[in-house]
Design an enzyme around this catalytic site. Structure first.
Site, PDB file in Angstrom:
ATOM      1  N   TYR A   1       0.837  -1.193   0.000  1.00 55.33           N
ATOM      2  CA  TYR A   1       0.000   0.000   0.000  1.00 55.33           C
ATOM      3  C   TYR A   1       0.875   1.247   0.000  1.00 55.33           C
ATOM      4  O   TYR A   1       1.956   1.268   0.609  1.00 55.33           O
ATOM      5  CB  TYR A   1      -0.894   0.038   1.237  1.00 55.33           C
ATOM      6  CG  TYR A   1      -2.004  -0.976   1.244  1.00 55.33           C
ATOM      7  CD1 TYR A   1      -3.247  -0.694   0.692  1.00 55.33           C
ATOM      8  CD2 TYR A   1      -1.808  -2.235   1.822  1.00 55.33           C
ATOM      9  CE1 TYR A   1      -4.270  -1.628   0.707  1.00 55.33           C
ATOM     10  CE2 TYR A   1      -2.828  -3.180   1.840  1.00 55.33           C
ATOM     11  CZ  TYR A   1      -4.047  -2.863   1.285  1.00 55.33           C
ATOM     12  OH  TYR A   1      -5.062  -3.791   1.295  1.00 55.33           O
TER      13      TYR A   1
ATOM     14  N   TYR B   1       0.178 -10.164   0.050  1.00 49.91           N
ATOM     15  CA  TYR B   1       1.206  -9.624   0.938  1.00 49.91           C
ATOM     16  C   TYR B   1       1.188 -10.351   2.282  1.00 49.91           C
ATOM     17  O   TYR B   1       0.157 -10.880   2.711  1.00 49.91           O
ATOM     18  CB  TYR B   1       1.043  -8.120   1.144  1.00 49.91           C
ATOM     19  CG  TYR B   1      -0.291  -7.675   1.711  1.00 49.91           C
ATOM     20  CD1 TYR B   1      -0.540  -7.700   3.088  1.00 49.91           C
ATOM     21  CD2 TYR B   1      -1.290  -7.189   0.880  1.00 49.91           C
ATOM     22  CE1 TYR B   1      -1.742  -7.275   3.613  1.00 49.91           C
ATOM     23  CE2 TYR B   1      -2.499  -6.753   1.387  1.00 49.91           C
ATOM     24  CZ  TYR B   1      -2.728  -6.800   2.753  1.00 49.91           C
ATOM     25  OH  TYR B   1      -3.937  -6.388   3.263  1.00 49.91           O
TER      26      TYR B   1
ATOM     27  N   ARG C   1      -2.089 -12.530   2.914  1.00 47.01           N
ATOM     28  CA  ARG C   1      -3.427 -12.100   2.501  1.00 47.01           C
ATOM     29  C   ARG C   1      -3.574 -12.275   0.998  1.00 47.01           C
ATOM     30  O   ARG C   1      -2.695 -11.900   0.219  1.00 47.01           O
ATOM     31  CB  ARG C   1      -3.652 -10.632   2.850  1.00 47.01           C
ATOM     32  CG  ARG C   1      -3.735 -10.393   4.348  1.00 47.01           C
ATOM     33  CD  ARG C   1      -5.044  -9.719   4.729  1.00 47.01           C
ATOM     34  NE  ARG C   1      -6.204 -10.420   4.251  1.00 47.01           N
ATOM     35  CZ  ARG C   1      -7.332  -9.832   3.857  1.00 47.01           C
ATOM     36  NH1 ARG C   1      -7.419  -8.517   3.858  1.00 47.01           N
ATOM     37  NH2 ARG C   1      -8.363 -10.549   3.460  1.00 47.01           N
TER      38      ARG C   1
ATOM     39  N   HIS D   1      -6.881  -8.460  -2.906  1.00 45.38           N
ATOM     40  CA  HIS D   1      -8.247  -7.993  -2.644  1.00 45.38           C
ATOM     41  C   HIS D   1      -8.313  -6.491  -2.861  1.00 45.38           C
ATOM     42  O   HIS D   1      -7.294  -5.785  -2.838  1.00 45.38           O
ATOM     43  CB  HIS D   1      -8.677  -8.340  -1.211  1.00 45.38           C
ATOM     44  CG  HIS D   1      -7.788  -7.732  -0.163  1.00 45.38           C
ATOM     45  ND1 HIS D   1      -6.581  -8.297   0.208  1.00 45.38           N
ATOM     46  CD2 HIS D   1      -7.913  -6.604   0.584  1.00 45.38           C
ATOM     47  CE1 HIS D   1      -6.015  -7.554   1.146  1.00 45.38           C
ATOM     48  NE2 HIS D   1      -6.796  -6.512   1.386  1.00 45.38           N
TER      49      HIS D   1
ATOM     50  N   HIS E   1     -10.503  -3.157  -1.352  1.00 44.69           N
ATOM     51  CA  HIS E   1     -11.434  -2.636  -0.353  1.00 44.69           C
ATOM     52  C   HIS E   1     -12.465  -1.748  -1.037  1.00 44.69           C
ATOM     53  O   HIS E   1     -12.119  -0.898  -1.877  1.00 44.69           O
ATOM     54  CB  HIS E   1     -10.690  -1.807   0.701  1.00 44.69           C
ATOM     55  CG  HIS E   1      -9.674  -2.588   1.477  1.00 44.69           C
ATOM     56  ND1 HIS E   1      -9.958  -3.170   2.685  1.00 44.69           N
ATOM     57  CD2 HIS E   1      -8.374  -2.876   1.205  1.00 44.69           C
ATOM     58  CE1 HIS E   1      -8.867  -3.782   3.142  1.00 44.69           C
ATOM     59  NE2 HIS E   1      -7.900  -3.626   2.261  1.00 44.69           N
TER      60      HIS E   1
END
Length: 254
Positions: free
Chosen positions: A121, A160, A170, A173, A175
């Site tokens: 991110y 990640y 994870r 995906h 959000h």
């Protein structure tokens, strides 16, 4: 990671036990204290919510506001927000925002945020040693049209690591945030990708113990939505309430 931290096998066993228990005592929403997702044990609410009995509309009058002119066409294309081309697999994600009986929700503010193709991110708290992409910051928004449809062009996010347990990863995906008809009805959820091998191992997705509800969080690849030589296409509808509602994100501890 210390040797005392749980392994994926232990977490998977806890997930299986939770799913078995849920089969006899089903619940509509994911548990806020889903044990395999270790963070919920520390961060889930412990107090009874305080009702706004004096003035229920006070939150609406003091909350954030936006107008149609605040959202531009460029906001929905995350690949064109910087001078250069972002790295990764370009995708189109589209679908409809619907109410409980399948009617379109028009003029709905839909926001997304995600990791880049390397699984990082663009945020100061993300210290995963994967490369940042100066041409991708991973946030977008749009308004639904008269058919309740939204559409984003973005990059497929990478997996990640996270520190829930030993060797925890994870799945990719995106959000989503949808505000419903009022800001106090905000829904925050996550969309996953079909065929991702990490889906069975993810405590956040697996906190949705109903298999049908869990499947509704996974997008569908649709070849007719793909743009030739440009982007693969995924379809994902968001249902705001009712028996087939899109379930909230257990990471959202509001």
């Amino acid at each position: 990671m210390s040797l005392s931290e749980p392994t994926q096998r232990q977490i998977s066993a806890e997930i299986a036990a939770a799913h078995e228990s849920a089969a006899t005592t089903p619940r509509h929403h994911p548990a806020r204290d889903f044990a395999p997702y270790r963070g919920t044990l520390l961060r889930h609410p412990h107090q009874v919510p305080i009702p706004l009995t004096d003035d229920p509309e006070a939150a609406e009058r003091t909350g954030p506001v936006f107008g149609v002119t605040d959202v531009t066409g460029l906001d929905a294309d995350l690949t064109r927000q910087h001078p250069g081309e972002p790295l990764g697999e370009r995708i189109t994600v589209t679908g409809r925002v619907l109410d409980r009986v399948g009617r379109p929700v028009r003029g709905q503010l839909v926001e997304i945020w995600q990791a880049n193709a390397s699984g990082r991110y663009a945020h100061q708290r993300d210290q995963h040693p994967a490369p940042l992409d100066p041409c991708f910051t991973g946030a977008g928004r749009c308004l639904t049209d008269d058919q309740g449809r939204y559409r984003f062009i973005t990059i497929k996010p990478g997996a990640y690591p996270w520190r829930n347990h030993l060797n925890a990863w994870r799945p990719g995906h995106i959000h989503f945030s949808v505000f419903g008809t009022h800001f106090t009805q905000r829904l925050i959820t996550q969309m996953y990708f079909p065929g991702d091998p990490l889906l069975p191992y993810d405590p956040i997705l697996q906190s949705v113990t109903d298999p049908a509800a869990r499947a509704r969080l996974v997008a569908e690849y649709r070849h007719e939505l793909s743009t030739p030589e440009r982007a693969l296409g995924y379809h994902w509808d968001i249902v705001l309430d009712g028996p087939t509602a899109t379930l909230p994100d257990p990471e959202d501890h509001r």
